[in-house]
Motif scaffolding. Structure first.
Motif, PDB file in Angstrom:
ATOM      1  N   GLY A   1      45.440  41.894  37.434  1.00  0.00           N
ATOM      2  CA  GLY A   1      44.348  41.329  38.226  1.00  0.00           C
ATOM      3  C   GLY A   1      44.466  41.680  39.697  1.00  0.00           C
ATOM      4  O   GLY A   1      43.470  41.987  40.364  1.00  0.00           O
ATOM      5  N   VAL A   2      45.687  41.678  40.218  1.00  0.00           N
ATOM      6  CA  VAL A   2      45.892  42.049  41.615  1.00  0.00           C
ATOM      7  C   VAL A   2      45.558  43.522  41.810  1.00  0.00           C
ATOM      8  O   VAL A   2      44.900  43.905  42.798  1.00  0.00           O
ATOM      9  N   ASP A   3      45.972  44.371  40.884  1.00  0.00           N
ATOM     10  CA  ASP A   3      45.662  45.800  40.982  1.00  0.00           C
ATOM     11  C   ASP A   3      44.168  46.056  40.925  1.00  0.00           C
ATOM     12  O   ASP A   3      43.627  46.865  41.674  1.00  0.00           O
ATOM     13  N   LYS A   4      43.484  45.346  40.040  1.00  0.00           N
ATOM     14  CA  LYS A   4      42.013  45.532  39.935  1.00  0.00           C
ATOM     15  C   LYS A   4      41.309  45.053  41.185  1.00  0.00           C
ATOM     16  O   LYS A   4      40.310  45.629  41.590  1.00  0.00           O
ATOM     17  N   ALA A   5      41.812  44.015  41.806  1.00  0.00           N
ATOM     18  CA  ALA A   5      41.180  43.501  43.022  1.00  0.00           C
ATOM     19  C   ALA A   5      41.332  44.498  44.169  1.00  0.00           C
ATOM     20  O   ALA A   5      40.460  44.558  45.059  1.00  0.00           O
TER      21      ALA A   5
END
Length: 162
Positions: free
Chosen positions: A153-157
């Motif tokens: 999720g952090v990478d996608k954000a």
């Protein structure tokens, strides 16, 4: 002339050999003493020369090393300055472009998805990209530990396209 011949004839062979031996001995002695003098004088000079050369090498080794290292550091700093000048030129060009209202509007429409009043904007998601993301991770979201899902999720954000 006849008297001279008689005088030479009066010398015996032993006397002649004795004189010849004395001359030869004197010659050999002189050549040996010359060699010995030359050797001792050359050896002292050579030792002094070697000592002076070694002293110079030792005395100049550290300053030469410092000189070479400082020259390489100067070359690196000159390269860094040239790179900084190029970057400054690029930033000045970009600043000049941003002064143009048409360029600013174009960038706002492209990156921020701004639209003019009366226009309709459509954003479409690519379903193939989502499937490729699951294949890349190798596991479904439910089969992985919770911290992997959080990091995804952090990478996608951080990605601008998602």
């Amino acid at each position: 002339m006849a008297g001279n011949r008689d005088r030479f004839a009066t010398f015996s062979t032993a006397t002649r050999l004795k004189q010849l031996g004395e001359r030869t001995a004197a010659h050999v002695y002189r050549s040996q003493s010359r060699r010995q003098v030359r050797r001792s004088r050359l050896t002292g000079r050579a030792a002094l020369l070697v000592l002076v050369l070694c002293t110079l090498v030792v005395a100049l080794a550290y300053p030469m090393r410092q000189y070479v290292s400082q020259r390489s550091e100067i070359a690196q700093q000159q390269k860094a300055a040239a790179t900084a000048r190029e970057r400054l030129e690029r930033l000045r060009d970009e600043k000049a472009r941003w002064q143009d209202n048409a360029y600013a509007e174009q960038q706002a429409r492209k990156h921020l998805h701004f639209v003019r009043p009366g226009e309709i904007s459509y954003i479409m998601n690519d379903p193939g990209a989502e499937a490729a993301e699951h294949r890349r991770s190798g596991q479904a979201a439910t089969d992985r530990p919770w911290y992997s899902n959080v990091w995804d999720g952090v990478d996608k954000a951080d990605r601008p396209g998602d």
